[in-house]
Design an enzyme around this catalytic site. Sequence first.
Site, short mmCIF file in Angstrom:
data_model
loop_
_atom_site.label_atom_id
_atom_site.label_comp_id
_atom_site.label_asym_id
_atom_site.label_seq_id
_atom_site.Cartn_x
_atom_site.Cartn_y
_atom_site.Cartn_z
CG ASP A 107 -0.23 0.06 2.54
OD1 ASP A 107 0.80 -0.62 2.68
OD2 ASP A 107 -0.69 0.78 3.44
CD GLU A 171 4.25 1.19 6.68
OE1 GLU A 171 3.74 1.95 5.83
OE2 GLU A 171 5.00 1.60 7.57
#
Length: 492
Positions: A107, A171
């Site tokens: 991400d 994350e």
Amino acid sequence: TVPRSKGLRDAEHQRASRIPSQFSQEERVAMKESLKGAIQIPTVSFNPGEFNTTALAEFGEYMHKVFPTVFRTSFIQHEVVGEYSHLFTVQGSDPSLQPYMLLAHIDVVPAPDQGWEVPPFSGLERDGFIYGRGTLDNKNSVMAILQALELLLIRNYIPRRSFFIALGHDEEIVAPGSISAGVRGTWGSEDLSPPPGKGCPARLHVDEGSFILDGFIPSLKKPFAMVSVSEKGSLDLMMEVNMTPGHSSAPPKETSIGILAAAVSRLEQTPMPNMFGSGPLKMTLQQLANEFSFPANVIFNNLWLFWPLVSRLMERDDITNALVRTTTAVTMFNAGIKVNVIPPVAQATVNFRIHPAQTVQEVLKLAKDIVVDDRVQFHVLEAFEPLPVSPFDDQALGYQLIRQTIQSVFPEINIVAPGICIAQTDSRHYTNLTTGIYRFNPLYLQPQDFSGIHGINERISVQAFETQVKFLFEFIQNADTEQRPVSHLHEL
Ligand SMILES: CCCCCCCC/C=C\CCCCCCCC(=O)N[C@@H](CC(N)=O)C(=O)O
Ligand SMILES: [Zn+2]
Ligand SMILES: [Zn+2]
């Protein structure tokens, strides 16, 4: 003669099984095109529970497409965790060797177009650089890890030491219960204890979180590799003021916005104490001391005397200031419902990054003592204590493997120093698995590049990405050692 150190392996063994990290022109073109394709998939994390799930699913398919050998190798198990994270278990031939883990995240943070020289999800190549959100944080690592493994497998590599590759999809989200790094779901719940059959806890763990730093400290003549052996803590504090709404034609002396704005301003104008000398920074600078030009080399070799001067100098730059204190960043402010209505509620969120010499509670108390206004309510959204310092002595396998690989891939770099990551990484979720947590991206980073991380015009040079692949290609083979590395080869 140079005593033949056993090093990580004896020479014969190395020559027999070492695969040289040389890539064909076709492989080099393919790896950069694979990175571009990854950047073009907008795997954006917005807020807890708000992901671009279509892009995350597409990315999973994309990995299968560009790394077919990884997915069809019999000794590699692939698991999807939490729908969009990926855990690869690469089974080594020697089960007596403790596994290690390579971590990266799929991400990325959002990237509004304005300010970008090229569209942030175009993956366009310009003047030797690939531009896009995630080129440094952290799709470069996702793709470099898998690319290195793909190239090794194509060359019939069989690992001796098992290892995990954990690619998380959240994350960039800090939220209670998030399964950051995706592997949490695999390892079990909070305790992260590996379920039966997953082998012993990882022996070491390598994640994003530092670089080969170039130009961050004035008078430091050349770049050096900083391996982050710890990372700062964090405190996301939401401050709120509630007041009775009313007609703005007869306003109170202060509205909820005015009260909160004043409180926030006091926080910004009152930096947290300078903690220079009580964290890993002093150790980093001492290792660098002789790399500085005169008179800095004298200063850094005598920090017992010059530390007040150094601590003040470090405050002048935003990045080095982040190394000497807990930082205060007012990142969100929401208030007001209409121009002619006294605002019933005002909310501001402050992101503190906690110096290793402080705790969450100490920072919370300091913040309350600075705000000094009972009308301001404090809500802790998320908090992590600073992480413990991982070992970096000669016996620390993880640190020495990273150091050895740096020295072979970047022979021009003659200083590898331990340091602290000023940001957070998913590695904070793995302290139950190992004490050997190291954060290092094998890339040169200059201050202007740092501004691209979460900022605009994030980019990586084609050469830098290729070298990152080479580093991982070498690291995975170096990790096959069964001996502790000799960190210092005897000089003539
Ligand atoms: C003495 C030498 C000078 C040291 C200069 C340090 C320069 C900065 C180097 C590394 C910073 C690492 C930045 C990359 C990792 C960022 C990871 C990230 O974005 N984490 C998020 C995670 C989260 N959601 O909390 C974050 O906000 O920190
Ligand atoms: Zn990151
Ligand atoms: Zn990030």
